[in-house]
Structures are given as C-alpha cells and as structure tokens.
Scaffold this motif. Structure first.
Motif, PDB file in Angstrom:
ATOM      1  N   LEU A 127       8.882   1.137  10.473  1.00 40.48           N
ATOM      2  CA  LEU A 127       7.915   2.223  10.574  1.00 40.48           C
ATOM      3  C   LEU A 127       7.012   2.203   9.350  1.00 40.48           C
ATOM      4  O   LEU A 127       7.474   2.057   8.219  1.00 40.48           O
ATOM      5  N   SER A 128       5.720   2.373   9.575  1.00 39.62           N
ATOM      6  CA  SER A 128       4.754   2.158   8.492  1.00 39.62           C
ATOM      7  C   SER A 128       4.893   3.165   7.356  1.00 39.62           C
ATOM      8  O   SER A 128       4.736   2.798   6.184  1.00 39.62           O
ATOM      9  N   ALA A 129       5.177   4.443   7.658  1.00 36.00           N
ATOM     10  CA  ALA A 129       5.226   5.447   6.585  1.00 36.00           C
ATOM     11  C   ALA A 129       6.333   5.161   5.577  1.00 36.00           C
ATOM     12  O   ALA A 129       6.070   5.084   4.370  1.00 36.00           O
ATOM     13  N   PRO A 130       7.585   5.006   6.004  1.00 38.35           N
ATOM     14  CA  PRO A 130       8.607   4.671   4.996  1.00 38.35           C
ATOM     15  C   PRO A 130       8.433   3.285   4.391  1.00 38.35           C
ATOM     16  O   PRO A 130       8.696   3.083   3.199  1.00 38.35           O
ATOM     17  N   LEU A 131       7.957   2.327   5.194  1.00 39.81           N
ATOM     18  CA  LEU A 131       7.757   0.981   4.662  1.00 39.81           C
ATOM     19  C   LEU A 131       6.761   0.984   3.515  1.00 39.81           C
ATOM     20  O   LEU A 131       6.969   0.330   2.479  1.00 39.81           O
ATOM     21  N   PHE A 206      -2.597  17.868   4.133  1.00 40.43           N
ATOM     22  CA  PHE A 206      -3.529  16.804   3.744  1.00 40.43           C
ATOM     23  C   PHE A 206      -3.605  15.715   4.811  1.00 40.43           C
ATOM     24  O   PHE A 206      -4.694  15.239   5.159  1.00 40.43           O
ATOM     25  N   ASN A 207      -2.445  15.325   5.337  1.00 39.68           N
ATOM     26  CA  ASN A 207      -2.419  14.217   6.296  1.00 39.68           C
ATOM     27  C   ASN A 207      -3.074  14.576   7.624  1.00 39.68           C
ATOM     28  O   ASN A 207      -3.736  13.738   8.240  1.00 39.68           O
ATOM     29  N   ASN A 300       4.803  14.169   6.205  1.00 43.15           N
ATOM     30  CA  ASN A 300       5.111  13.415   4.998  1.00 43.15           C
ATOM     31  C   ASN A 300       6.269  12.466   5.293  1.00 43.15           C
ATOM     32  O   ASN A 300       6.672  12.303   6.441  1.00 43.15           O
ATOM     33  N   VAL A 301       6.821  11.872   4.277  1.00 41.26           N
ATOM     34  CA  VAL A 301       7.986  11.011   4.459  1.00 41.26           C
ATOM     35  C   VAL A 301       8.911  11.179   3.265  1.00 41.26           C
ATOM     36  O   VAL A 301       8.466  11.315   2.123  1.00 41.26           O
ATOM     37  N   VAL A 369       2.492   9.713   7.450  1.00 36.04           N
ATOM     38  CA  VAL A 369       1.723   8.872   6.532  1.00 36.04           C
ATOM     39  C   VAL A 369       2.515   8.718   5.243  1.00 36.04           C
ATOM     40  O   VAL A 369       3.163   9.661   4.770  1.00 36.04           O
ATOM     41  N   SER A 370       2.473   7.528   4.667  1.00 37.74           N
ATOM     42  CA  SER A 370       3.180   7.275   3.420  1.00 37.74           C
ATOM     43  C   SER A 370       2.699   8.214   2.315  1.00 37.74           C
ATOM     44  O   SER A 370       1.532   8.586   2.253  1.00 37.74           O
ATOM     45  N   ASN A 371       3.608   8.586   1.451  1.00 35.97           N
ATOM     46  CA  ASN A 371       3.290   9.471   0.336  1.00 35.97           C
ATOM     47  C   ASN A 371       2.440   8.754  -0.717  1.00 35.97           C
ATOM     48  O   ASN A 371       2.392   7.520  -0.744  1.00 35.97           O
ATOM     49  N   PRO A 372       1.785   9.502  -1.594  1.00 33.88           N
ATOM     50  CA  PRO A 372       1.022   8.862  -2.683  1.00 33.88           C
ATOM     51  C   PRO A 372       1.930   7.983  -3.540  1.00 33.88           C
ATOM     52  O   PRO A 372       3.025   8.398  -3.921  1.00 33.88           O
ATOM     53  N   ILE A 373       1.491   6.784  -3.821  1.00 34.67           N
ATOM     54  CA  ILE A 373       2.288   5.842  -4.606  1.00 34.67           C
ATOM     55  C   ILE A 373       1.793   5.825  -6.042  1.00 34.67           C
ATOM     56  O   ILE A 373       0.680   5.386  -6.331  1.00 34.67           O
TER      57      ILE A 373
END
Length: 416
Positions: A127-131, A206-207, A300-301, A369-373
């Motif tokens: 899954l793209s969000a956790p990845l 935000f997402n 979020n994730v 969606v993935s969180n801010p990195i």
C-alpha cells in the motif's frame, strides 16, 4: 609499587583482555546456524505469531543457514535504545521501528537502501501510504510491517435521537456540517464532533483538501499553500463558526475518545485500536470513511516499518525474511488472526474481516496519504501544533499561522 602506576596497569590489562576476547565472528546457534538478531516491539499475541512465521521461514531449505532471534524491546523508548546500540556497535541486524524513525536512521546512514536487493521489483505490492513512509530522498530504506489509519466513528443512538438514518453517515464535508448541526445541543453539552488538534490528527483535513506539506526533495515546507490554508480554515470553522465541535482539543477538556464513550460527542476520528474498547462499552456505533473534500476521502497513516542496519554482516537474509513476513499470504493470516490492517495490497483478495468496521479501515487505507517525511517528526509537531491552535482560537488567520509555521519548519526541521 608506586600506586600512580596502578591505573595504567589496569588499563593495559583491560585492553589486552578486550583484544584477546574480541571476536568479529557472527554468533551461531547449537545447530550451526548463523543468528540474525531482530529487535521488535510486538505484543504477546503478535510475538507468538511472529515466532510461528520465523519457524516457517527457517524451515525452508534456502534458509537452512540462518536462525532469527527475535528480541522484544519496549515501544516507548525504542528510539534512544536503538540509537545507543548502534553508536556502541551493539545493534541488531534488523528491527521494527516507528514509521517516523526511518528518516532519521536513513539520513544518519544507519540502514540499508533496499534497492540493493532489487526492492523496486516488488514495491508495488505494498500500500502506497505506509510504503512511502520509508521513502527517504528518493530511496526506500525500509518496508512497512504494520499499518493503521483513522476513520470517522459515529454514535448510531445519537443519530436516531436526531431523526437521522444511522446507516447513512456523512460522505462529504458539506454533509458532515449539516449532520453535526442536527447532533449538537450546546445547552445539554452534546456536540456533533470532538477533535484533536495535533498535526497527525489534522492530516485527514489536509489530505482531503489535497494539501502536500513537505516538498518531494524535503527542502521546502508547503504548509502555506492555498490548499493547506483552506483545510485549516475549514477545520477551525467547525469550532468557531459552525459551533459543532466541542473544544475537545483544549487542555483539560473531555478527550474525543472519552466524549464518544460517554455520549457527549456524536462523531470523532479514531483508529481501529479502539474498536474492542468501544464494543465492550456497549456503544451502538458505526465506522465510515473520512468525509470527502476537494481531493476526495483520505486519511493519515500510522504503524511501524522494518529496517536493516548497515552494521549487519548478513543483510540479505534479513531482507528475504522481511519480504516473506510481509508477503500477501502471511499478511492475510496475520491480519485475520490479529484484526490488523494488511500492508500488502494483494492480501485484500485473500481474506475479509467478519467485523464490517474493520473492512472500512481497509478501504480507507487505499486512499490514505503518506505522512510528511522529516528527520524529526516530533519537532515538526512541536512547531506546527501551536500555530494551528492559534487559528482555532481566533488569534491568527490560517494564512498567517501557516506562513509562520512554514518558515519555522524550514529553519528548524528541514535543516536537520
């Protein structure tokens, strides 16, 4: 003998003893298998299943040279423990870490770029969000092993009392406002919504507005974008304009979780970890997707990732185990047995939950969606949270607060 020489003698003896006993040979077990240390933070039930999976992997002929030694460490404090272990050269071969820790480890050159093993050939199965919480500066330094997100919980009894269909939760933010107004009675102290106000809990806003907070190259903060400003304005309006939010985010207020259980808040954001608690409290509740905004429904994730340390002398079998552990079949069994969300998208075709509420989270993760990195997510929260609160309390406009936050993030967080 002069006593002044004693410290020197003991020092030389210690160095001799250290040199004599130093052995860079990797530990082996009684069967002659090389041991791979895996530090993890799983609970009792998870660890039991982990050991079953390890036994299955070790039983395969291709893995006959390896033995995985799982070592449980507390989740609280796992970051400093791992930092210290790596600093003194006593770290494990690989470890399970909080999603927010991967960036720091990668930028400190502590973990392996998974493309070393050809990870791009299988990355699309996750899954793209956790990845993408593992994607640091264009490379994957870990893979997800456990994931979660938040969704919309709602009290069906309060819906019925307001003459609302308990099987039709709001699907859009406009519907959400209209529904929450019908559920709010400030004189009785009941509100349509109770919310948190940290950045992580605000990410669904935000997402759903399509706001990206950090640029892909990690060098620019985008919190002052038009989409982000609109998202925060909308969130603040639930409290200050529409009067449908209880102020659950304020210090000393009834938390969203408690307010939901005692019937004060009709709707909250929450994750699957509280499903057993709410069920045991005899609440009649449902779970729905986060209401859709301009960018649709999103969340979020949370969760954890697994990383392989550069200090390991045997990174390849660590990688082989992790890809086995997160394969579709193992993930399906893991999630079905433990009521957790799969990280492998192919698992979706192999099982389903009996609890329809868990199924909602599986659907929500598809659009999360993935969180801010950033190198320090904790610092990011520390910078942004006060600015967001200033907007909700009316002390600043969203544009001013997020502009200020953006400048601070670039100066204090992105410079790390």
């Amino acid at each position: 003998m002069n006593k002044n020489y004693l410290p020197w003698i003991f020092g030389i003896f210690y160095l001799f003893l250290l040199a004599a006993t130093w052995n860079d040979r990797v530990d082996v077990n009684a069967s002659g298998r090389t041991i791979l240390q895996f530090w993890h933070t799983y609970n009792d039930d998870e660890e039991k299943l982990l050991k079953e999976v390890i036994a299955e992997w070790e039983a395969q002929p291709a893995n006959s040279n390896w033995a995985i030694r799982p070592i449980r460490i507390p989740f609280d404090g796992h970051k400093p423990k791992i930092r210290t272990a790596l600093t003194v050269g006593l770290g494990p071969d690989f470890a399970r870490v909080d999603w927010s820790f991967v960036c720091e480890l990668a930028r400190k050159n502590a973990c392996v770029d998974l493309e070393t093993f050809g990870f791009s050939k299988i990355s699309d199965q996750y899954l793209s969000a956790p990845l993408n919480t593992n994607r640091i500066d264009g490379k994957y330094y870990g893979l997800p092993d456990q994931t979660t997100c938040v969704a919309l919980f709602y009290n069906k009894t309060i819906f019925r009392d307001a003459n609302l269909d308990p099987e039709k939760p709001p699907k859009t933010w406009d519907e959400f406002i209209e529904t929450a107004k019908k559920l709010t009675n400030s004189e009785k102290g009941t509100y349509g919504f109770g919310m948190d106000n940290t950045l992580w809990w605000t990410l669904p806003f935000f997402n759903t507005f399509g706001a990206k907070l950090i640029s892909d190259d990690g060098k620019k903060c985008l919190l002052d974008s038009e989409a982000a400003v609109k998202a925060l304005e909308f969130k603040a309006s639930l409290f200050s304009v529409h009067k449908i939010e209880a102020g659950a985010w304020r210090a000393g207020a009834i938390s969203p979780e408690s307010g939901f259980v005692n019937g004060r808040y009709a709707m909250i954001f929450m994750g699957p970890w509280n499903l057993p608690k709410f069920t045991n409290s005899k609440l009649d509740f449902g779970v729905a997707l986060i209401p859709a905004g301009p960018a649709g429904s999103s969340s979020n994730v949370g969760g954890t990732n697994a990383v392989i340390f550069k200090s390991s002398k045997n990174p390849r079998p660590c990688y082989d185990f992790l890809t086995f552990f997160t394969s579709a079949e193992i993930q399906a069994r893991w999630c079905k047995r433990l009521n957790q969300m799969p990280v492998n998208r192919k698992s979706y075709d192999l099982f389903s939950f009996d609890d329809k509420n868990l199924q909602v989270f599986m659907e929500q993760l598809k659009t999360s969606v993935s969180n801010p990195i950033v190198t320090s997510y904790e610092m990011l929260e520390d910078v942004v949270n006060p600015e967001m609160e200033a907007v909700i309390t009316g002390q600043k406009t969203a544009a001013d607060a997020l502009g200020n936050a953006s400048r601070k993030v670039e100066a204090k967080v992105l410079s790390l």
